[in-house]
Design a protein around this motif. Sequence first.
Motif, mmCIF file in Angstrom:
data_model
loop_
_atom_site.group_PDB
_atom_site.id
_atom_site.type_symbol
_atom_site.label_atom_id
_atom_site.label_comp_id
_atom_site.label_asym_id
_atom_site.label_seq_id
_atom_site.Cartn_x
_atom_site.Cartn_y
_atom_site.Cartn_z
ATOM 1 N N VAL A 56 17.325 -51.130 11.484
ATOM 2 C CA VAL A 56 18.554 -51.625 12.119
ATOM 3 C C VAL A 56 18.227 -52.357 13.404
ATOM 4 O O VAL A 56 18.781 -53.421 13.715
ATOM 5 C CB VAL A 56 19.515 -50.451 12.379
ATOM 6 C CG1 VAL A 56 20.697 -50.909 13.216
ATOM 7 C CG2 VAL A 56 20.014 -49.884 11.057
ATOM 8 N N ALA A 57 17.285 -51.788 14.191
ATOM 9 C CA ALA A 57 16.910 -52.447 15.445
ATOM 10 C C ALA A 57 16.271 -53.799 15.166
ATOM 11 O O ALA A 57 16.548 -54.793 15.845
ATOM 12 C CB ALA A 57 15.951 -51.553 16.235
ATOM 13 N N SER A 58 15.418 -53.863 14.131
ATOM 14 C CA SER A 58 14.788 -55.129 13.781
ATOM 15 C C SER A 58 15.823 -56.148 13.327
ATOM 16 O O SER A 58 15.767 -57.320 13.686
ATOM 17 C CB SER A 58 13.745 -54.903 12.685
ATOM 18 O OG SER A 58 13.175 -56.119 12.270
ATOM 19 N N ALA A 59 16.805 -55.694 12.509
ATOM 20 C CA ALA A 59 17.867 -56.602 12.057
ATOM 21 C C ALA A 59 18.694 -57.110 13.235
ATOM 22 O O ALA A 59 19.081 -58.281 13.286
ATOM 23 C CB ALA A 59 18.760 -55.890 11.041
ATOM 24 N N ALA A 75 18.730 -65.366 15.936
ATOM 25 C CA ALA A 75 19.388 -66.428 15.164
ATOM 26 C C ALA A 75 20.593 -66.989 15.910
ATOM 27 O O ALA A 75 20.817 -68.205 15.939
ATOM 28 C CB ALA A 75 19.811 -65.895 13.797
ATOM 29 N N LEU A 76 21.376 -66.098 16.532
ATOM 30 C CA LEU A 76 22.538 -66.557 17.299
ATOM 31 C C LEU A 76 22.111 -67.411 18.474
ATOM 32 O O LEU A 76 22.720 -68.437 18.783
ATOM 33 C CB LEU A 76 23.355 -65.349 17.782
ATOM 34 C CG LEU A 76 24.114 -64.564 16.698
ATOM 35 C CD1 LEU A 76 24.770 -63.330 17.309
ATOM 36 C CD2 LEU A 76 25.166 -65.438 16.042
ATOM 37 N N THR A 77 21.038 -66.981 19.166
ATOM 38 C CA THR A 77 20.556 -67.751 20.316
ATOM 39 C C THR A 77 20.095 -69.133 19.883
ATOM 40 O O THR A 77 20.411 -70.150 20.513
ATOM 41 C CB THR A 77 19.406 -67.002 20.998
ATOM 42 O OG1 THR A 77 19.865 -65.707 21.421
ATOM 43 C CG2 THR A 77 18.917 -67.773 22.217
ATOM 44 N N THR A 78 19.340 -69.206 18.771
ATOM 45 C CA THR A 78 18.863 -70.494 18.274
ATOM 46 C C THR A 78 20.027 -71.391 17.857
ATOM 47 O O THR A 78 20.050 -72.588 18.155
ATOM 48 C CB THR A 78 17.929 -70.271 17.074
ATOM 49 O OG1 THR A 78 16.842 -69.438 17.489
ATOM 50 C CG2 THR A 78 17.374 -71.598 16.569
ATOM 51 N N ALA A 79 21.024 -70.804 17.173
ATOM 52 C CA ALA A 79 22.173 -71.598 16.718
ATOM 53 C C ALA A 79 22.971 -72.138 17.891
ATOM 54 O O ALA A 79 23.395 -73.298 17.896
ATOM 55 C CB ALA A 79 23.064 -70.744 15.812
ATOM 56 N N LEU A 80 23.190 -71.299 18.909
ATOM 57 C CA LEU A 80 23.962 -71.745 20.071
ATOM 58 C C LEU A 80 23.219 -72.800 20.866
ATOM 59 O O LEU A 80 23.838 -73.641 21.527
ATOM 60 C CB LEU A 80 24.301 -70.542 20.963
ATOM 61 C CG LEU A 80 25.293 -69.537 20.351
ATOM 62 C CD1 LEU A 80 25.486 -68.346 21.278
ATOM 63 C CD2 LEU A 80 26.633 -70.199 20.074
ATOM 64 N N ASN A 81 21.876 -72.783 20.833
ATOM 65 C CA ASN A 81 21.105 -73.794 21.539
ATOM 66 C C ASN A 81 21.098 -75.124 20.806
ATOM 67 O O ASN A 81 20.912 -76.174 21.404
ATOM 68 C CB ASN A 81 19.657 -73.312 21.738
ATOM 69 C CG ASN A 81 19.557 -72.222 22.774
ATOM 70 O OD1 ASN A 81 20.395 -72.127 23.662
ATOM 71 N ND2 ASN A 81 18.536 -71.385 22.662
ATOM 72 N N PRO A 92 30.628 -81.068 10.303
ATOM 73 C CA PRO A 92 30.966 -79.637 10.295
ATOM 74 C C PRO A 92 29.763 -78.796 9.896
ATOM 75 O O PRO A 92 28.923 -79.218 9.105
ATOM 76 C CB PRO A 92 32.094 -79.541 9.250
ATOM 77 C CG PRO A 92 31.887 -80.733 8.367
ATOM 78 C CD PRO A 92 31.337 -81.817 9.249
ATOM 79 N N GLN A 93 29.692 -77.603 10.460
ATOM 80 C CA GLN A 93 28.590 -76.689 10.176
ATOM 81 C C GLN A 93 29.126 -75.268 10.106
ATOM 82 O O GLN A 93 29.866 -74.841 10.991
ATOM 83 C CB GLN A 93 27.503 -76.802 11.240
ATOM 84 C CG GLN A 93 26.302 -75.898 10.987
ATOM 85 C CD GLN A 93 25.223 -76.078 12.029
ATOM 86 O OE1 GLN A 93 25.488 -76.607 13.104
ATOM 87 N NE2 GLN A 93 24.019 -75.654 11.744
ATOM 88 N N SER A 94 28.763 -74.551 9.044
ATOM 89 C CA SER A 94 29.209 -73.163 8.886
ATOM 90 C C SER A 94 28.443 -72.278 9.845
ATOM 91 O O SER A 94 27.227 -72.385 9.982
ATOM 92 C CB SER A 94 28.982 -72.685 7.437
ATOM 93 O OG SER A 94 29.742 -73.460 6.536
ATOM 94 N N PHE A 95 29.209 -71.385 10.513
ATOM 95 C CA PHE A 95 28.600 -70.473 11.475
ATOM 96 C C PHE A 95 29.325 -69.146 11.377
ATOM 97 O O PHE A 95 30.451 -69.017 11.829
ATOM 98 C CB PHE A 95 28.711 -71.040 12.893
ATOM 99 C CG PHE A 95 28.010 -70.207 13.933
ATOM 100 C CD1 PHE A 95 26.634 -70.250 14.060
ATOM 101 C CD2 PHE A 95 28.729 -69.376 14.777
ATOM 102 C CE1 PHE A 95 25.989 -69.487 15.013
ATOM 103 C CE2 PHE A 95 28.096 -68.608 15.725
ATOM 104 C CZ PHE A 95 26.715 -68.667 15.853
ATOM 105 N N GLY A 96 28.674 -68.160 10.734
ATOM 106 C CA GLY A 96 29.331 -66.871 10.544
ATOM 107 C C GLY A 96 30.473 -67.010 9.555
ATOM 108 O O GLY A 96 30.323 -67.526 8.446
#
Length: 216
Positions: free
Chosen positions: A65-68, A75-81, A170-174
Amino acid sequence: MTYLSPGTPENVALAQHVNGRLRAEARIMAARAFLFRAIGLGVFAALGGAGAGAAFYGYATMNDVASASDKLASALTTALNDVTLKTKGEVTLTDNTLKLEGGVPQAGKPDVAAITTNAGKSEAPASAAVRTSFTVFKTVPYLDGSIVTGWNFKGSESKPEKQYCYVTRPQSFGDGTTSNQTTVAIDGQVLPQPARSEINFSVIARNCVWFDPAKL
């Protein structure tokens, strides 16, 4: 009734028989005790093994769970950047051209007076200069997105101070959809093509709508 005297063969045989019986019963009791001890030891070992297995499983699950969570955060950090989020407050243009209230300015010169009706009601100090600037957008459809050219006007200038062109798709996000915006040219100059970009800047730049007074 017959009474046998001590030391007779019959008494000796009876004593031997009784002793053999007692030894046999003692061995049976010892075997039962060993069986019970073995069963108890086996149950203890089984329970200990089950407990250790459950502990290792819980530890592995927590680490997974910690690894996930770390992977999701990365992934969120990369997507937001890499993407630019836009709200739903954008102006929707039916004819792909932004129109100013009061009509299109004549001879390519923006009608500053028509968009500064509250200039005299400004709460700024009388000594402060009020500066008016605005941006005109030109939009061209492109695949599932659009190519947008922005003209930045400052004050009462007849031509834009700066122009930029970008493509948005457009790009799918979540669980939702956002817009991915990439700038391809500034002031008519195509930007360098990134090595890993899937967008051809030169092709996109051909559809940018740069300011031309002759076409106004």
